[in-house]
Design an enzyme around this catalytic site. Structure first.
Site, PDB file in Angstrom:
ATOM      1  N   LEU A  28      28.354 -37.282  17.464  1.00  0.00           N
ATOM      2  CA  LEU A  28      28.780 -37.930  18.808  1.00  0.00           C
ATOM      3  C   LEU A  28      27.589 -37.313  19.876  1.00  0.00           C
ATOM      4  O   LEU A  28      27.200 -37.948  20.802  1.00  0.00           O
ATOM      5  CB  LEU A  28      29.893 -37.697  19.589  1.00  0.00           C
ATOM      6  CG  LEU A  28      31.139 -37.762  18.865  1.00  0.00           C
ATOM      7  CD1 LEU A  28      32.408 -37.409  19.956  1.00  0.00           C
ATOM      8  CD2 LEU A  28      31.271 -39.612  19.492  1.00  0.00           C
ATOM      9  N   ALA A  30      24.749 -34.024  19.461  1.00  0.00           N
ATOM     10  CA  ALA A  30      23.933 -32.445  18.212  1.00  0.00           C
ATOM     11  C   ALA A  30      23.224 -31.761  19.399  1.00  0.00           C
ATOM     12  O   ALA A  30      21.892 -32.094  19.771  1.00  0.00           O
ATOM     13  CB  ALA A  30      23.273 -33.256  16.716  1.00  0.00           C
ATOM     14  N   LEU A  33      22.543 -25.269  18.670  1.00  0.00           N
ATOM     15  CA  LEU A  33      23.552 -24.339  18.137  1.00  0.00           C
ATOM     16  C   LEU A  33      25.237 -24.905  17.823  1.00  0.00           C
ATOM     17  O   LEU A  33      25.904 -24.569  16.575  1.00  0.00           O
ATOM     18  CB  LEU A  33      24.658 -24.125  19.307  1.00  0.00           C
ATOM     19  CG  LEU A  33      23.820 -23.014  20.710  1.00  0.00           C
ATOM     20  CD1 LEU A  33      24.896 -22.130  21.798  1.00  0.00           C
ATOM     21  CD2 LEU A  33      22.770 -22.260  19.261  1.00  0.00           C
ATOM     22  N   GLN A  35      27.096 -29.620  16.788  1.00  0.00           N
ATOM     23  CA  GLN A  35      27.342 -30.718  16.923  1.00  0.00           C
ATOM     24  C   GLN A  35      28.791 -31.257  17.171  1.00  0.00           C
ATOM     25  O   GLN A  35      29.496 -30.822  16.539  1.00  0.00           O
ATOM     26  CB  GLN A  35      26.459 -31.506  15.467  1.00  0.00           C
ATOM     27  CG  GLN A  35      27.010 -31.337  14.027  1.00  0.00           C
ATOM     28  CD  GLN A  35      25.921 -32.083  13.371  1.00  0.00           C
ATOM     29  OE1 GLN A  35      25.183 -31.855  13.349  1.00  0.00           O
ATOM     30  NE2 GLN A  35      26.422 -32.243  12.506  1.00  0.00           N
ATOM     31  N   ASP A 182      26.416 -25.199  32.971  1.00  0.00           N
ATOM     32  CA  ASP A 182      25.533 -25.639  32.365  1.00  0.00           C
ATOM     33  C   ASP A 182      26.008 -27.515  32.576  1.00  0.00           C
ATOM     34  O   ASP A 182      26.067 -28.394  31.760  1.00  0.00           O
ATOM     35  CB  ASP A 182      25.539 -25.883  30.701  1.00  0.00           C
ATOM     36  CG  ASP A 182      24.365 -26.393  29.950  1.00  0.00           C
ATOM     37  OD1 ASP A 182      23.542 -26.912  30.408  1.00  0.00           O
ATOM     38  OD2 ASP A 182      24.595 -26.070  28.360  1.00  0.00           O
TER      39      ASP A 182
END
EC number: 2.7.-.-
Length: 397
Positions: A28, A30, A33, A35, A182
């Site tokens: 879905l 990647a 670090l 996927q 993030d």
């Protein structure tokens, strides 16, 4: 897929067909670090499986060493280049991001902290099939938070989403001091709740959080209160308490992404214009040494907060809701609540706590009144424009 199968086999002790009824080979999403793959468990639950790239753990220490060497080399060539803090932050944050069990704990913690927000969805973690390199989560679909076309298609109000996002992050920063750092669009989804039909924000990727100290959180509260209500003496005081020294005007501009003139006039008085944005971009290059110096002296906690601010501002810009008075007032509400809670904890008597509670309630009432007046003013302006347009269309040519 061979590497994905290898990590799952090593960490969970079984092959993919033994664990899942189906497993999509195409990820879905990647990233550097890990996927994420969509899968279905044998009991029928649809899940998202986050699998770490197998060589990341071993490679990360070499990457950080290389980063350190390069930054030191650039420092030798350009003495004003003060970016060693990048290496320091990578050394601290990368090991945490590589531990998916830590990410799962962060997800559950933020879900508990913000459970009073009925618009927030944090996918459930399935601990029985999670390790440091494999994380199994509830699968939740949605559009990216900056996808206006998706929101229009699904009749989701962009202003409502922007308001929800502001409330959520203000609560994290000012009240709880535990901040998801993030919020890029791939990690913040929006959807209509399948049962209620209400707009929801889905928060993903909980690997990187900033834990604010009490002192930092309260100083930051005072600083934003001062910026919102244009108290320039206190803007200077609390900027300097946060390490800005005599560069406090630059610090205020970096926090708000507004020009110093706008900060002095009041950031809640008018939204940023394209001209102001262009001016800021033009000046950024000439102030790079000062920006570098500032970033090197502010508390380390401030660095991820600045990153978070910029990502949120980018989303608001895309949605066309940036710097609305409502967003600043929501921030102010959280600051008032956080500061009142702190004062109540330090209060020496029941009577003093009652006083603080009344003062808090009065301040919140003032904000509500101010927001109501802004809305009435806006409605009057709309009515005046509508009346004028109606008169113009009826007037003889």
């Amino acid at each position: 897929m061979q590497e994905v199968q290898q990590v799952i086999r090593e960490d969970l002790g079984k092959e993919i067909p033994d664990l899942f009824l189906s497993f999509d080979d195409t990820p879905l999403g990647a990233a550097s670090l890990a996927q994420v793959h969509k899968a279905v468990l044998h009991d029928g639950r649809t899940v998202a499986v986050k699998v770490q790239h197998p060589k990341v753990q071993a490679q990360s220490s070499k990457d950080i060493l290389l980063m350190e060497v390069l930054v030191l080399a650039v420092k030798q060539l350009f003495p004003n280049f003060e970016f060693m803090w990048l290496v320091d932050e990578a050394k601290k944050s990368l090991p945490l991001e590589l531990d998916f069990l830590n990410e799962g704990k962060n997800a559950e913690k933020v879900a508990r902290m913000l459970k009073h927000f009925d618009f927030l969805k944090v996918p459930q973690i399935y601990w029985e099939l999670s390790t440091k390199r494999v994380l199994l989560m509830e699968f939740v679909e949605g559009g990216q938070v900056n996808d206006r076309a998706y929101m229009e298609k699904n009749q989701i109000d962009v202003n409502e989403i922007s308001s929800h996002l502001g409330k959520m992050y203000s609560e994290m920063i000012f009240v709880n001091g535990f901040v998801h750092c993030d919020p890029h669009p791939g990690n913040v989804l929006v959807r209509k709740h399948p049962d209620t039909g209400k707009a929801e924000i889905v928060l993903l990727d909980h690997g990187l959080y900033q834990v604010l100290t009490e002192e930092f959180r309260l100083d930051y509260c005072h600083l934003w209160q001062s910026l919102i209500w244009t108290n320039m003496e206190r803007v200077k005081e609390y900027s300097q308490r946060l390490g800005a020294a005599e560069l406090y005007p630059l610090f205020a501009c970096m926090l708000t992404a507004r020009s110093w003139d706008s900060v002095k006039r009041g950031i809640s008085q008018a939204p940023a214009t394209a001209t102001e944005d262009s001016e800021i971009r033009g000046n950024a290059a000439s102030y790079l040494p000062e920006i570098s110096q500032l970033l090197n002296h502010v508390p380390r906690q401030m660095l991820l907060i600045l990153k978070t601010n910029d990502l949120l501002r980018s989303i608001e810009t895309t949605l066309g809701t940036r710097s609305s008075a409502s967003s600043f007032l929501n921030m102010s509400r959280c600051c008032i609540r956080a500061l009142a809670e702190h004062r109540k904890r330090d209060a020496c008597s029941f009577f003093r706590r009652i006083q603080i509670s009344f003062s808090e309630a009065f301040s919140l009432w003032q904000i509500n009144l101010h927001e109501l007046l802004l809305r009435v003013k806006g409605l009057r302006l709309v009515c005046c424009i509508s009346t004028l347009l109606g008169w113009l269309t009826r007037a003889p040519h």
